[in-house]
Design an enzyme around this catalytic site. Structure first.
Site, PDB file in Angstrom:
ATOM      1  N   ASP A 174     -13.764   0.455 -29.290  1.00 43.65           N
ATOM      2  CA  ASP A 174     -13.582  -0.170 -30.598  1.00 43.65           C
ATOM      3  C   ASP A 174     -12.925   0.819 -31.561  1.00 43.65           C
ATOM      4  O   ASP A 174     -12.175   1.699 -31.125  1.00 43.65           O
ATOM      5  CB  ASP A 174     -14.930  -0.672 -31.137  1.00 43.65           C
ATOM      6  CG  ASP A 174     -14.801  -1.981 -31.891  1.00 43.65           C
ATOM      7  OD1 ASP A 174     -14.232  -1.963 -32.998  1.00 43.65           O
ATOM      8  OD2 ASP A 174     -15.246  -3.019 -31.379  1.00 43.65           O
ATOM      9  N   HIS A 209     -15.084  -1.668 -38.023  1.00 40.23           N
ATOM     10  CA  HIS A 209     -15.405  -2.703 -37.041  1.00 40.23           C
ATOM     11  C   HIS A 209     -16.363  -2.192 -35.970  1.00 40.23           C
ATOM     12  O   HIS A 209     -17.359  -2.842 -35.641  1.00 40.23           O
ATOM     13  CB  HIS A 209     -14.103  -3.189 -36.395  1.00 40.23           C
ATOM     14  CG  HIS A 209     -14.226  -4.395 -35.535  1.00 40.23           C
ATOM     15  ND1 HIS A 209     -14.503  -4.331 -34.181  1.00 40.23           N
ATOM     16  CD2 HIS A 209     -14.081  -5.710 -35.811  1.00 40.23           C
ATOM     17  CE1 HIS A 209     -14.515  -5.548 -33.678  1.00 40.23           C
ATOM     18  NE2 HIS A 209     -14.273  -6.411 -34.644  1.00 40.23           N
ATOM     19  N   SER A 425     -16.089 -11.034 -31.855  1.00 44.14           N
ATOM     20  CA  SER A 425     -16.356  -9.594 -31.867  1.00 44.14           C
ATOM     21  C   SER A 425     -17.839  -9.312 -31.981  1.00 44.14           C
ATOM     22  O   SER A 425     -18.336  -8.320 -31.451  1.00 44.14           O
ATOM     23  CB  SER A 425     -15.659  -8.931 -33.060  1.00 44.14           C
ATOM     24  OG  SER A 425     -14.351  -8.606 -32.776  1.00 44.14           O
TER      25      SER A 425
END
Length: 654
Positions: A174, A209, A425
């Protein structure tokens, strides 16, 4: 005089009838004959081929060259190095430059002129050449998934312990992890390794994120008194940064991270990989370098969990099918869509999140006649909560700076702040954490076994078809109950098909969470069909072992599918239809469409309408293939900004 709206409906109906008639009278005998004729396929990816044909062949590009696994040395350099082989000479001849070798994945990274790739593709050791394109991130789960009620366990000695992912490490591919956040600092050595593959030479999370994703999978809840805790809260994390500070990565960066995992999986005890990211699924999974690399990890015993994508509808609200992203189009991966729990623990009102990408997969290969052969796999495999999930917020991250509405304001201390995110996600690390719990409960489970158990015990959501939800919504409590009973000694051997799988009778196929009792799916999603039967958990199937796809052993013909008895036991039922669920079992509800249609190339589906390739009808609106991801057009995924009044995302940003 006929009203204009009536005339439009008449024209649309007439067109629909003509299209369906054309399909119904399609000569299946010719199609079957065509598939039995030897066919050669283009070894150059469609987007790279399009670049060359558009007159930009002189453009220098970065390409990913895959070699046959039988090639010497495990990579295109070969045993004697690149300059020692024919391919090395070819690269020099065309003015190419080798930028890296991923030997465990049989991949070489090369920069060269676009129009030189056919020279390289002519080498018999080369299996496929594709562009190094962009990859982007997609963007109280423990109660609603049944995780909390599975915490307290007893081991084989009758001793009490907590099921929390201990001794299972999860690799997070990520945008990095903010290691100072209290979701990770409450446990010594929580993040056991960090490495950057973006070129920015940092492993923290300026984008924001990865920190959120990692905490959903394995964040500790000590600082929040357990209110916001990851599914596998005691699992350790391996932080592999492949998304940069702007939320963008590259295929080559992802491949480097996967190659690192292959080389270091045993040293860091990596059992699960989370990939809350993706790129347009253009190349068939049989050719795509990321899909092929994921397959190698799964064959090596690693569970790979991938996001389905966030393209379930157009900006105007129409539902679309066929937008599963890569590597979610890889059959060995556990592909996860997103459900909406409306912020409650009870599961009687849960539904699909409208943005979650639907199947079938539309990745394809192109034969020598220019005909596309679509994969058309049924995806996702299952869904998990992914709407307005609260989790860790990286310090001073890009997402919250540019979208302050994502801030929850629950805490003011910088390393305790929490943020909202929605998307596949977020649902993906929920499943990755669940996989870690299953592996803690039974360390001998194969990746296919983990995938089977998660699907078999899932909750079918009412009013949702198979191409939207797969087997149904994640049920951690039911999955743990089955995983504990799988015979550990069986999986260390080479068991025969039909051997007893469990140590005792299977649990009752239902689970109660927050006073609501729901049935399990009691079936699996395979490549182009679905299958049900109690023998799926009572008996061992050969495809549960390493080195197989869960869908292996299904014989496909022009009209029907059947099971190979050398790989599957009897008394299993294969579906002739993709179904809408009525909330009971995988096959409850009305018929959506025949699964036989999935065997043919180029079929698009929407709300039960079967059409020829390139046309999709949704609410009377006709769309061409260009709206999908099959013509090189990227519909970007990312963080879903939510509408607080509806709980559904209103914007997909990047």
């Amino acid at each position: 005089m006929i009203a204009r709206s009536t005339l439009k409906r008449f024209i649309a109906l007439a067109l629909l009838v003509s299209l369906c008639s054309a399909f119904l009278f399609f000569d299946h005998s010719k199609a079957q004959a065509a598939t039995t004729t030897a066919t050669t396929f283009d070894k150059v990816s469609p987007d790279l081929r399009q670049l060359i044909q558009s007159g930009q062949g002189s453009t220098r590009v970065k390409v990913i060259v895959q070699s046959n696994s039988s090639s010497s040395g495990g990579g295109l350099l070969g045993g004697g190095g690149l300059l020692g082989g024919l391919l090395g000479t070819l690269v020099q001849t065309v003015g190419g430059v080798v930028q890296g070798v991923l030997s465990l994945l049989n991949i070489t990274l090369i920069e060269t002129r676009a129009d030189s790739v056919d020279v390289l593709a002519a080498d018999p050791s080369v299996s496929y050449i594709s562009l190094d394109t962009q990859v982007r991130s997609f963007g109280h789960v423990t109660n609603t998934t049944g995780t909390q009620q599975s915490r307290a366990q007893k081991n084989s000695l009758g001793l009490n312990y907590t099921l929390d992912g201990s001794n299972v490490n999860i690799a997070i591919l990520d945008s990095g992890i903010d290691t100072t956040h209290k979701s990770f600092t409450g446990q010594f050595g929580k993040i056991i390794f960090s490495k950057d593959f973006t070129g920015e030479n940092r492993t923290d999370d300026p984008y924001g994120h990865g920190t959120h994703v990692a905490a959903v999978a394995a964040g500790v809840g000590t600082a929040t008194n357990g209110s916001y805790e990851g599914v596998a809260s005691a699992a350790n994390l391996v932080n592999l940064r492949v998304i940069n500070s702007q939320g963008i990565g590259s295929v080559s960066g992802v491949l480097k991270a996967l190659d690192w995992i292959m080389a270091n999986r045993q040293a860091y005890n990596i059992r699960v990989v989370n990939m809350s990211l993706g790129a347009p699924a253009i190349n068939s999974y049989k050719n795509d370098p990321v899909c092929q690399s994921v397959r190698k990890l799964v064959n090596a015993g690693i569970v790979v969990v991938a996001a389905a994508g966030n393209n379930g509808k157009l900006t105007t609200g129409q539902k679309i099918y066929g937008a599963i992203h890569c590597p979610g189009n890889e059959p060995s991966a556990i592909t996860v869509g997103a459900s909406n729990t409306y912020g409650t623990d009870a599961r009687n009102e849960d539904s699909m999140a409208t943005y979650s990408s639907h199947g079938p997969t539309r990745s394809f290969s192109t034969d020598s006649n220019g005909v596309r052969h679509y994969d058309n796999l049924i995806k996702p495999d299952l869904v998990a909560p992914g709407n307005k999930i609260i989790s860790a917020e990286a310090a001073n991250n890009y997402l919250v700076r540019t979208h302050p509405e994502l801030e929850t304001n629950n805490y003011t201390t910088s390393n305790m702040k929490l943020m909202y995110m929605s998307g596949t996600s977020v649902s993906t690390p929920v499943v990755a954490g669940a996989a870690a719990l299953l592996l803690e409960a039974n360390p001998n489970l194969t990746p296919n076994m983990v995938k089977m158990i998660l699907m078999y015990t899932a909750q079918p959501l009412a009013g949702v078809n198979t191409l939207e939800q797969g087997a149904g919504q994640l049920n951690v409590a039911g999955a743990v109950a089955v995983a504990k009973l799988v015979r550990s000694e069986l999986l260390g051997l080479t068991p025969t098909v039909g051997s007893s799988l469990l140590t005792q009778a299977a649990p009752s196929p239902q689970t109660t969470i927050s006073s609501y009792t729901f049935p399990w799916a009691q079936g699996l999603v395979l490549n182009h069909t679905t299958i049900t039967g109690t023998n799926l958990i009572n008996k061992y199937q050969k495809s549960y072992g390493k080195g197989y796809l869960l869908g292996d052993g299904v014989n496909e013909g022009a009209y029907s599918q059947s099971l190979n008895t050398s790989m599957w036991t009897s008394n299993l039922s294969m579906s002739s239809y993709l179904m809408k669920s009525d909330g009971t079992t995988m096959f409850g509800g009305g018929v959506f469409c025949p699964t036989g249609i999935m065997l043919g190339d180029g079929i698009m589906l929407t709300d039960g309408i079967m059409l020829t390739d390139g046309i999709m009808i949704t609410d009377g609106i006709m769309l061409t293939d260009g709206i999908m991801l099959t013509d090189g057009i990227m519909i970007t995924d990312g963080i879903m900004l939510t509408d607080s009044s509806t709980g559904d995302p209103t914007t997909s940003m990047h």
